[in-house]
Design a protein around this motif. Structure first.
Motif, PDB file in Angstrom:
ATOM      1  N   MET A   1       0.843  -1.196   0.000  1.00 28.82           N
ATOM      2  CA  MET A   1       0.000   0.000   0.000  1.00 28.82           C
ATOM      3  C   MET A   1       0.881   1.250   0.000  1.00 28.82           C
ATOM      4  O   MET A   1       1.894   1.299   0.680  1.00 28.82           O
ATOM      5  CB  MET A   1      -0.917  -0.009   1.215  1.00 28.82           C
ATOM      6  CG  MET A   1      -1.858   1.158   1.245  1.00 28.82           C
ATOM      7  SD  MET A   1      -3.086   0.950   2.523  1.00 28.82           S
ATOM      8  CE  MET A   1      -4.192   2.205   2.027  1.00 28.82           C
ATOM      9  N   ALA A   2       0.472   2.232  -0.757  1.00 25.19           N
ATOM     10  CA  ALA A   2       1.233   3.471  -0.886  1.00 25.19           C
ATOM     11  C   ALA A   2       1.090   4.325   0.372  1.00 25.19           C
ATOM     12  O   ALA A   2       0.043   4.336   1.020  1.00 25.19           O
ATOM     13  CB  ALA A   2       0.749   4.253  -2.088  1.00 25.19           C
ATOM     14  N   LYS A   3       2.166   5.036   0.685  1.00 23.36           N
ATOM     15  CA  LYS A   3       2.144   5.935   1.838  1.00 23.36           C
ATOM     16  C   LYS A   3       1.445   7.229   1.451  1.00 23.36           C
ATOM     17  O   LYS A   3       1.823   7.881   0.480  1.00 23.36           O
ATOM     18  CB  LYS A   3       3.568   6.208   2.286  1.00 23.36           C
ATOM     19  CG  LYS A   3       3.659   6.992   3.558  1.00 23.36           C
ATOM     20  CD  LYS A   3       5.102   7.088   4.007  1.00 23.36           C
ATOM     21  CE  LYS A   3       5.186   7.761   5.358  1.00 23.36           C
ATOM     22  NZ  LYS A   3       6.566   7.804   5.837  1.00 23.36           N
ATOM     23  N   LYS A   4       0.408   7.601   2.187  1.00 21.30           N
ATOM     24  CA  LYS A   4      -0.338   8.839   1.904  1.00 21.30           C
ATOM     25  C   LYS A   4       0.265   9.977   2.718  1.00 21.30           C
ATOM     26  O   LYS A   4       0.574   9.815   3.891  1.00 21.30           O
ATOM     27  CB  LYS A   4      -1.814   8.653   2.255  1.00 21.30           C
ATOM     28  CG  LYS A   4      -2.471   7.580   1.420  1.00 21.30           C
ATOM     29  CD  LYS A   4      -3.914   7.377   1.784  1.00 21.30           C
ATOM     30  CE  LYS A   4      -4.527   6.280   0.922  1.00 21.30           C
ATOM     31  NZ  LYS A   4      -5.926   6.048   1.243  1.00 21.30           N
ATOM     32  N   ARG A   5       0.431  11.128   2.055  1.00 16.94           N
ATOM     33  CA  ARG A   5       1.051  12.291   2.704  1.00 16.94           C
ATOM     34  C   ARG A   5       0.133  13.498   2.600  1.00 16.94           C
ATOM     35  O   ARG A   5      -0.452  13.734   1.546  1.00 16.94           O
ATOM     36  CB  ARG A   5       2.382  12.602   2.037  1.00 16.94           C
ATOM     37  CG  ARG A   5       3.335  11.450   2.127  1.00 16.94           C
ATOM     38  CD  ARG A   5       4.538  11.660   1.286  1.00 16.94           C
ATOM     39  NE  ARG A   5       5.311  10.427   1.294  1.00 16.94           N
ATOM     40  CZ  ARG A   5       6.615  10.370   1.217  1.00 16.94           C
ATOM     41  NH1 ARG A   5       7.305  11.469   1.088  1.00 16.94           N
ATOM     42  NH2 ARG A   5       7.232   9.225   1.236  1.00 16.94           N
ATOM     43  N   PHE A   6       0.049  14.265   3.670  1.00 19.50           N
ATOM     44  CA  PHE A   6      -0.748  15.485   3.634  1.00 19.50           C
ATOM     45  C   PHE A   6       0.016  16.581   2.902  1.00 19.50           C
ATOM     46  O   PHE A   6       1.234  16.650   2.968  1.00 19.50           O
ATOM     47  CB  PHE A   6      -1.114  15.936   5.046  1.00 19.50           C
ATOM     48  CG  PHE A   6      -2.270  15.177   5.617  1.00 19.50           C
ATOM     49  CD1 PHE A   6      -3.571  15.596   5.377  1.00 19.50           C
ATOM     50  CD2 PHE A   6      -2.066  14.030   6.356  1.00 19.50           C
ATOM     51  CE1 PHE A   6      -4.645  14.883   5.875  1.00 19.50           C
ATOM     52  CE2 PHE A   6      -3.135  13.313   6.864  1.00 19.50           C
ATOM     53  CZ  PHE A   6      -4.427  13.738   6.622  1.00 19.50           C
ATOM     54  N   ILE A   7      -0.719  17.432   2.199  1.00 20.90           N
ATOM     55  CA  ILE A   7      -0.137  18.541   1.447  1.00 20.90           C
ATOM     56  C   ILE A   7      -0.285  19.786   2.310  1.00 20.90           C
ATOM     57  O   ILE A   7      -1.389  20.326   2.454  1.00 20.90           O
ATOM     58  CB  ILE A   7      -0.858  18.730   0.095  1.00 20.90           C
ATOM     59  CG1 ILE A   7      -0.853  17.414  -0.701  1.00 20.90           C
ATOM     60  CG2 ILE A   7      -0.194  19.847  -0.695  1.00 20.90           C
ATOM     61  CD1 ILE A   7      -1.754  17.446  -1.912  1.00 20.90           C
ATOM     62  N   ALA A   8       0.805  20.234   2.897  1.00 19.70           N
ATOM     63  CA  ALA A   8       0.778  21.375   3.816  1.00 19.70           C
ATOM     64  C   ALA A   8       0.317  22.646   3.119  1.00 19.70           C
ATOM     65  O   ALA A   8       0.801  22.995   2.049  1.00 19.70           O
ATOM     66  CB  ALA A   8       2.156  21.587   4.430  1.00 19.70           C
ATOM     67  N   GLY A   9      -0.658  23.323   3.712  1.00 25.49           N
ATOM     68  CA  GLY A   9      -1.128  24.600   3.205  1.00 25.49           C
ATOM     69  C   GLY A   9      -2.113  24.517   2.052  1.00 25.49           C
ATOM     70  O   GLY A   9      -2.625  25.532   1.603  1.00 25.49           O
ATOM     71  N   ALA A  10      -2.384  23.308   1.554  1.00 28.58           N
ATOM     72  CA  ALA A  10      -3.299  23.160   0.414  1.00 28.58           C
ATOM     73  C   ALA A  10      -4.752  23.323   0.869  1.00 28.58           C
ATOM     74  O   ALA A  10      -5.130  22.923   1.962  1.00 28.58           O
ATOM     75  CB  ALA A  10      -3.114  21.799  -0.228  1.00 28.58           C
ATOM     76  N   VAL A  11      -5.560  23.918  -0.001  1.00 27.95           N
ATOM     77  CA  VAL A  11      -6.976  24.144   0.270  1.00 27.95           C
ATOM     78  C   VAL A  11      -7.796  23.246  -0.657  1.00 27.95           C
ATOM     79  O   VAL A  11      -7.555  23.208  -1.864  1.00 27.95           O
ATOM     80  CB  VAL A  11      -7.353  25.633   0.049  1.00 27.95           C
ATOM     81  CG1 VAL A  11      -8.839  25.856   0.248  1.00 27.95           C
ATOM     82  CG2 VAL A  11      -6.544  26.525   0.983  1.00 27.95           C
ATOM     83  N   CYS A  12      -8.765  22.560  -0.099  1.00 32.35           N
ATOM     84  CA  CYS A  12      -9.622  21.689  -0.890  1.00 32.35           C
ATOM     85  C   CYS A  12     -10.465  22.530  -1.840  1.00 32.35           C
ATOM     86  O   CYS A  12     -11.123  23.488  -1.410  1.00 32.35           O
ATOM     87  CB  CYS A  12     -10.524  20.857   0.019  1.00 32.35           C
ATOM     88  SG  CYS A  12     -11.727  19.856  -0.881  1.00 32.35           S
ATOM     89  N   PRO A  13     -10.499  22.184  -3.128  1.00 37.03           N
ATOM     90  CA  PRO A  13     -11.297  22.964  -4.074  1.00 37.03           C
ATOM     91  C   PRO A  13     -12.805  22.813  -3.867  1.00 37.03           C
ATOM     92  O   PRO A  13     -13.568  23.650  -4.316  1.00 37.03           O
ATOM     93  CB  PRO A  13     -10.888  22.410  -5.445  1.00 37.03           C
ATOM     94  CG  PRO A  13     -10.223  21.122  -5.184  1.00 37.03           C
ATOM     95  CD  PRO A  13      -9.732  21.130  -3.778  1.00 37.03           C
TER      96      PRO A  13
END
Length: 69
Positions: A1-13
């Motif tokens: 399984m791939a490691k999921k990473r959070f995107i710092a500062g990103a805003v959900c569209p």
């Protein structure tokens, strides 16, 4: 399984929440999802998109193909 990473500062569209998007790569496809509203997006990696654009530029530069008869 791939490691999921959070995107710092990103805003959900979709829900406009900040720091809720996570990214991972699966089978040569980049995936993004929002943990707040379950928004999802997927695309080919940027390197693949760039190579497709280059080949399209090459195609655009071809004037014609000589076919001797």
């Amino acid at each position: 399984m791939a490691k999921k990473r959070f995107i710092a500062g990103a805003v959900c569209p979709q829900c406009q929440q900040k720091d809720t998007l996570r990214w991972w790569q699966e089978n040569e496809i980049e995936r993004v999802e929002c943990v707040a509203c379950e928004y999802t997006d997927s695309r080919a990696p940027q390197a693949v998109e760039e190579s497709e654009q280059l080949s399209q530029q090459t195609k655009d530069q071809v004037i014609g193909i000589f076919k001797p008869q």
